[in-house]
Design an enzyme around this catalytic site. Structure first.
Site, PDB file in Angstrom:
ATOM      1  N   ASP A   1       0.761  -1.360  -0.141  1.00  0.00           N
ATOM      2  CA  ASP A   1      -0.225   0.410   0.092  1.00  0.00           C
ATOM      3  C   ASP A   1       0.651   1.186   0.010  1.00  0.00           C
ATOM      4  O   ASP A   1       1.810   1.274  -0.023  1.00  0.00           O
ATOM      5  CB  ASP A   1      -1.223   0.259   1.073  1.00  0.00           C
ATOM      6  CG  ASP A   1      -1.977   0.194   0.987  1.00  0.00           C
ATOM      7  OD1 ASP A   1      -2.318   1.337   0.086  1.00  0.00           O
ATOM      8  OD2 ASP A   1      -3.298   0.089   1.487  1.00  0.00           O
TER       9      ASP A   1
ATOM     10  N   GLY B   1      15.731  -3.926   6.246  1.00  0.00           N
ATOM     11  CA  GLY B   1      16.693  -4.730   4.636  1.00  0.00           C
ATOM     12  C   GLY B   1      17.970  -4.668   5.910  1.00  0.00           C
ATOM     13  O   GLY B   1      18.201  -3.926   6.756  1.00  0.00           O
TER      14      GLY B   1
ATOM     15  N   GLU C   1       6.292  -0.968  11.905  1.00  0.00           N
ATOM     16  CA  GLU C   1       7.860  -1.152  11.340  1.00  0.00           C
ATOM     17  C   GLU C   1       8.067  -2.285  12.015  1.00  0.00           C
ATOM     18  O   GLU C   1       8.186  -2.426  13.458  1.00  0.00           O
ATOM     19  CB  GLU C   1       8.181   0.129  11.773  1.00  0.00           C
ATOM     20  CG  GLU C   1       8.295   1.376  11.351  1.00  0.00           C
ATOM     21  CD  GLU C   1       9.119   1.492  10.139  1.00  0.00           C
ATOM     22  OE1 GLU C   1       9.980   0.983  10.365  1.00  0.00           O
ATOM     23  OE2 GLU C   1       7.963   2.758   9.718  1.00  0.00           O
TER      24      GLU C   1
END
Length: 600
Positions: free
Chosen positions: A469, A494, A517
């Site tokens: 989104d 990442g 998060e």
């Protein structure tokens, strides 16, 4: 004025340094040493003598017999003369041309010397690609230059050329035919010597020992032409003292007579040609296959570099000399001459293929296609593939940054947008991608993925039918499973370095609420639901309310997670609380409208 020196030194400018290198640029054979020349070198005493007519006649008889045996053509001795190689023959031919002969027709791609000599004699040039173009202009043309087999492409002629010869006879046009490659062939080429007696007034044929016997330094050849031309050329030879020396005549007689060495040379070329073409086929690199000569044109369009820049780069990296195709009007190609021994030719061709394909780009492309992945599952546990992760790190270190300007945006980066000019891939995969979405090259996007304005970093893997989104970010090497819903403003962490470190892994059918998060290698198992505004990292306490149990960097399967805190008496710490397991109520709440998935 035409600057001959500048033009002829174009190739040498590319290779300034004198070093040990593999030279595949010029048709100068390195691997074959002519024994006939070595064995008869003792006859060097013949250099003490002036030229004699008797020896010239003997050599002409040998050449006549050679033409009769090889090309099955019976030509009168008065129509043959000796030359100091093909360039000398072409120069002499231009000397005997009349002032009326102003327009020279040269076939493209061309041998550059034909252009140089035409410019030197201040002749106009008409370049033609097909013979239909030539037939239209045949009345205006004075001389046509043909190379058989063609230099540089190696194409051979057949009897269909008779139409051109008949037109030249009708309009009284001259044809100069260069047959220096006639003895080097894969399939035996058609020779114009058979047709000389029919078109004697129009045809001039030249040949030499340069390519046939691997002796370009000997400077020996012959010319077949009409009697008046031969008389004129013999006068020029006597005046300019360019007749062959007695030693040269002696060697030439021996070499023209001997068939064995020419057969062995041609056999060696055939072997090299077959092996080299097999390598190019395996590597899936486009090339122009010759029917004659020992040249191969290799397509370098994948590199997106000019042929001259590619040749420079090849020489810098591997010390291999090749000729840029731009010299022969073929910008997307380079030309290699198979003049070194078989091993060197194969080694250099493999290196050329490496440079064309560029393994760094191939591996990165494999990651972006999903053929190579950073994370994989083994025995129910997620593991990191260090080699594949290292590919990205090495690529970042070795590759230079580039500037790209697209639609009022400037990027100075290594990895650009993966879907730039890739409409076919988007249609094939049925991906929906909106404006301002950015997927860096090296990230994989699966089938039927929906992407609102979002960012996907290098090495990330987004599996089929997932939804990203608005303003969500997927970190480098992160793994997103099938049918995952990532809501607006979600950040998925990442990691590239250290290599052992795991990135965030989101398994299949997970729902992540807005502004959450997930970072520092946290694994979220299948069918879990993360509520809005949940922050989970390595140090975040994950508490299961029912089981009264703590988890570290791990959310179990079908968990429903909300933000909360744990009380430690005088203070409390933020925690992610597993409230319950996923049930029908939560399913109904987060159920994605299936209509969103319909992509045409």
């Amino acid at each position: 004025m035409f600057d001959f020196k500048i033009k002829t030194k174009n190739i040498n400018k590319l290779f300034k340094k004198k070093t040990k290198n593999i030279d595949l640029s010029i048709g100068e054979v390195k691997n074959y040493k002519n024994k006939l020349i070595r064995n008869n070198i003792k006859k060097i005493e013949l250099y003490n003598l002036y030229n004699k007519e008797e020896s010239s006649k003997k050599l002409l008889k040998v050449i006549k017999n050679y033409i009769k045996k090889i090309f099955f053509a019976n030509i009168n001795l008065k129509n043959i003369t000796t030359t100091m190689g093909n360039r000398n023959a072409i120069y002499n031919f231009f000397l005997i041309l009349k002032k009326k002969d102003k327009l020279i027709a040269i076939k493209k791609p061309r041998y550059p010397y034909y252009t140089y000599i035409s410019n030197f004699f201040r002749k106009k040039i008409f370049y033609f690609k097909s013979y239909d173009e030539l037939f239209k202009e045949i009345k205006n043309i004075s001389v046509i230059i043909i190379c058989n087999p063609e230099n540089p492409t190696g194409k051979t002629y057949n009897k269909s050329i008779l139409k051109l010869l008949k037109l030249c006879k009708k309009h009284n046009k001259k044809i100069l035919i260069d047959e220096c490659y006639s003895s080097i062939y894969i399939k035996k080429p058609f020779s114009f010597s058979n047709l000389f007696n029919k078109f004697e007034k129009n045809i001039t044929i030249i040949n030499s020992l340069s390519k046939r016997s691997c002796s370009p330094g000997l400077k020996s050849g012959y010319m077949i032409s009409n009697k008046t031309n031969i008389i004129k050329i013999n006068v020029i030879k006597n005046l300019s003292n360019t007749e062959l020396s007695e030693f040269n005549k002696f060697l030439s007689k021996k070499i023209w007579k001997d068939k064995k060495h020419a057969f062995l040379i041609n056999k060696d070329y055939k072997k090299k040609m077959k092996t080299c073409l097999k390598i190019l086929k395996k590597k899936k690199i486009k090339y122009i296959e010759p029917k004659g000569a020992f040249y191969i044109f290799i397509n370098i369009s994948k590199t997106k570099k000019s042929s001259t820049n590619f040749c420079k780069r090849l020489y810098k990296k591997y010390k291999i000399k090749t000729v840029p195709g731009s010299i022969f009007s073929k910008e997307k190609y380079i030309r290699i001459a198979l003049v070194e021994d078989k091993k060197k030719c194969i080694k250099s061709l493999i290196k050329i293929c490496k440079l064309i394909k560029n393994k760094k780009n191939i591996k990165i492309n494999k990651i972006s296609k999903g053929k190579l992945t950073i994370c994989y599952k083994k025995n129910g546990k997620w593991k990191v593939n260090k080699k594949n992760k290292k590919i990205i790190i090495d690529y970042i270190k070795k590759t230079k940054k580039k500037i790209s300007n697209k639609k009022n945006t400037i990027n100075y980066d290594i990895f650009f947008n993966n879907f730039l000019n890739k409409k076919k891939i988007l249609k094939k995969k049925k991906i929906r991608i909106t404006y301002l979405s950015y997927v860096r090259n090296g990230a994989y996007i699966g089938y039927k993925v929906i992407m609102m304005p979002c960012f996907v970093n290098v090495g990330a893997y987004v599996d089929d039918e997932s939804l990203l989104d608005s303003w969500s970010t997927i970190g480098s090497c992160a793994r997103i499973g099938r049918k995952v819903h990532i809501s607006g403003g979600v950040g998925i962490g990442g990691v590239l370095e250290p290599i052992n470190e795991k990135p965030v892994i989101i398994e299949d059918e997970v729902f992540i609420g807005a502004r959450s998060e997930i970072v520092e290698g946290v694994i979220i198992k299948k069918k879990s639901v993360i509520s809005m505004g949940v922050f989970i990292g390595k140090s975040t306490k994950i508490y299961h309310r029912k089981k009264k149990k703590f988890y570290n960097s791990y959310i179990p399967e079908k968990s429903v997670v909300v933000p909360g805190c744990i009380n430690y008496g005088f203070y409390s710490l933020y925690a992610a609380i597993i409230v319950k397991s996923k049930d029908k109520k939560t399913k109904n709440k987060i159920n994605i409208n299936k209509k969103l998935r319909i992509t045409k």
